[in-house]
Design a protein around this motif. Structure first.
Motif, PDB file in Angstrom:
ATOM      1  N   UNK A   1       0.821  -1.202   0.000  1.00  0.00           N
ATOM      2  CA  UNK A   1       0.000   0.000   0.000  1.00  0.00           C
ATOM      3  C   UNK A   1       0.860   1.258   0.000  1.00  0.00           C
ATOM      4  N   UNK A   2       0.467   2.231  -0.830  1.00  0.00           N
ATOM      5  CA  UNK A   2       1.099   3.545  -0.775  1.00  0.00           C
ATOM      6  C   UNK A   2       0.059   4.603  -0.412  1.00  0.00           C
ATOM      7  N   UNK A   3      -0.956   4.172   0.330  1.00  0.00           N
ATOM      8  CA  UNK A   3      -2.023   5.068   0.781  1.00  0.00           C
ATOM      9  C   UNK A   3      -1.508   6.024   1.852  1.00  0.00           C
ATOM     10  N   UNK A   4      -1.873   7.288   1.728  1.00  0.00           N
ATOM     11  CA  UNK A   4      -1.460   8.277   2.727  1.00  0.00           C
ATOM     12  C   UNK A   4      -1.981   7.902   4.107  1.00  0.00           C
ATOM     13  N   UNK A   5      -3.220   7.401   4.172  1.00  0.00           N
ATOM     14  CA  UNK A   5      -3.804   7.015   5.464  1.00  0.00           C
ATOM     15  C   UNK A   5      -2.992   5.913   6.122  1.00  0.00           C
ATOM     16  N   UNK A   6      -2.565   4.916   5.339  1.00  0.00           N
ATOM     17  CA  UNK A   6      -1.781   3.810   5.886  1.00  0.00           C
ATOM     18  C   UNK A   6      -0.427   4.300   6.387  1.00  0.00           C
ATOM     19  N   UNK A   7       0.212   5.158   5.604  1.00  0.00           N
ATOM     20  CA  UNK A   7       1.529   5.670   5.978  1.00  0.00           C
ATOM     21  C   UNK A   7       1.454   6.446   7.282  1.00  0.00           C
ATOM     22  N   UNK A   8       0.541   7.394   7.356  1.00  0.00           N
ATOM     23  CA  UNK A   8       0.438   8.246   8.537  1.00  0.00           C
ATOM     24  C   UNK A   8       0.022   7.436   9.763  1.00  0.00           C
ATOM     25  N   UNK A   9      -0.896   6.495   9.585  1.00  0.00           N
ATOM     26  CA  UNK A   9      -1.387   5.705  10.723  1.00  0.00           C
ATOM     27  C   UNK A   9      -0.275   4.882  11.353  1.00  0.00           C
ATOM     28  N   UNK A  10       0.552   4.228  10.546  1.00  0.00           N
ATOM     29  CA  UNK A  10       1.588   3.367  11.111  1.00  0.00           C
ATOM     30  C   UNK A  10       2.722   4.189  11.725  1.00  0.00           C
ATOM     31  N   UNK A  11       2.983   5.379  11.179  1.00  0.00           N
ATOM     32  CA  UNK A  11       3.986   6.261  11.780  1.00  0.00           C
ATOM     33  C   UNK A  11       3.490   6.791  13.114  1.00  0.00           C
ATOM     34  N   UNK A  12       2.227   7.141  13.161  1.00  0.00           N
ATOM     35  CA  UNK A  12       1.662   7.586  14.446  1.00  0.00           C
ATOM     36  C   UNK A  12       1.684   6.457  15.475  1.00  0.00           C
ATOM     37  N   UNK A  13       1.589   5.234  15.011  1.00  0.00           N
ATOM     38  CA  UNK A  13       1.616   4.085  15.926  1.00  0.00           C
ATOM     39  C   UNK A  13       3.008   3.829  16.483  1.00  0.00           C
ATOM     40  N   UNK A  14       4.033   4.351  15.811  1.00  0.00           N
ATOM     41  CA  UNK A  14       5.383   4.187  16.349  1.00  0.00           C
ATOM     42  C   UNK A  14       6.439   3.710  15.379  1.00  0.00           C
ATOM     43  N   UNK A  15       6.084   3.451  14.117  1.00  0.00           N
ATOM     44  CA  UNK A  15       7.093   3.048  13.135  1.00  0.00           C
ATOM     45  C   UNK A  15       7.971   4.242  12.780  1.00  0.00           C
ATOM     46  N   UNK A  16       9.228   3.969  12.447  1.00  0.00           N
ATOM     47  CA  UNK A  16      10.154   5.049  12.095  1.00  0.00           C
ATOM     48  C   UNK A  16      10.333   5.205  10.588  1.00  0.00           C
ATOM     49  N   UNK A  17       9.745   4.306   9.820  1.00  0.00           N
ATOM     50  CA  UNK A  17       9.906   4.411   8.386  1.00  0.00           C
ATOM     51  C   UNK A  17       8.858   3.608   7.650  1.00  0.00           C
ATOM     52  N   UNK A  18       8.780   3.838   6.340  1.00  0.00           N
ATOM     53  CA  UNK A  18       7.780   3.163   5.519  1.00  0.00           C
ATOM     54  C   UNK A  18       8.313   3.102   4.092  1.00  0.00           C
ATOM     55  N   UNK A  19       8.402   1.894   3.548  1.00  0.00           N
ATOM     56  CA  UNK A  19       8.785   1.704   2.151  1.00  0.00           C
ATOM     57  C   UNK A  19       7.781   0.754   1.510  1.00  0.00           C
ATOM     58  N   UNK A  20       7.625   0.857   0.211  1.00  0.00           N
ATOM     59  CA  UNK A  20       6.697  -0.015  -0.495  1.00  0.00           C
ATOM     60  C   UNK A  20       7.406  -1.292  -0.931  1.00  0.00           C
TER      61      UNK A  20
END
Length: 221
Positions: free
Chosen positions: A93-112
């Protein structure tokens, strides 16, 4: 201990969480020469148990999981005392909602999942070092989300803290241990603990995990 065992020990320890066994096998084949794959899991409960047992430096985490999302894994690990574990989301997923949600949960990064193996290894290493890492097309989502937080609100909250407490807050948000903060600021570990306790009290937070999330949401790292 053999030479090969010694080389294995210095590799960065990584745990893989993904519900697709074939993908996990492929990922292991791609990056196992560069990092130490300490374990893998396909469900939230298995992941939390395995991560807390193996204590990896970084968890390579899928966002959408059976029985709960990647955020549930992060929450379970934090609740179990795994405050020293960092999380890197890797998702189709490259959804903005998914990216922001997991970062708010505590992840430090996100790659597809289209990321090349060498870039993924770079992302893992950057996250382990306390940095943030995003695929270029995703970074804007995070900046836009956190830029929406009013500066006045942030200033008012930080205004409760002394200059030293702000320094400790920033180091905690970056994932430093109390001992590392003490060394960096040339103060005792006991003093760091006191400052950390004051920060939590003033910001009305319960633990270090909540503090890290609070700081990340305000881009205070």
């Amino acid at each position: 201990m053999s030479a090969s065992d010694e080389r294995l020990e210095v590799r960065l320890k990584v745990y893989v969480v993904d519900d697709h066994r074939i993908f996990r096998s492929g990922l292991r084949a791609e990056i196992a020469r560069s990092v130490w794959i300490a374990g893998e899991a396909g469900t939230v409960d298995e992941a939390v148990e395995g991560i807390l047992a193996s204590r990896p430096a970084v968890v390579r985490l899928d966002v959408h999981r059976p029985g709960g999302g990647g955020a549930a894994v992060i929450e379970g690990v934090r609740r179990g005392g795994g405050d020293d574990v960092e999380f890197l989301a890797l998702s189709a997923s490259d959804s903005a909602d998914d990216v922001v949600a997991i970062i708010r949960a505590g992840a430090r990064g996100y790659v597809t999942k289209t990321v090349a193996a060498d870039e993924l290894v770079t992302a893992v290493r950057r996250v382990a070092a306390g940095d943030a890492y995003f695929s270029p097309q995703l970074a804007g989502y995070v900046l836009d989300a956190f830029a929406a937080i009013p500066v006045v609100q942030v200033d008012a909250e930080l205004g409760q803290l002394t200059p030293r407490e702000r320094e400790v807050l920033q180091h905690l948000a970056r994932g430093y241990t109390y001992a590392e903060i003490a060394e960096a600021l040339v103060i005792s570990v006991k003093t760091v603990e006191t400052h950390a306790s004051n920060v939590l009290r003033k910001l009305q937070l319960s633990n270090r995990h909540e503090l890290s999330r609070w700081a990340a949401e305000r881009n205070i790292t």
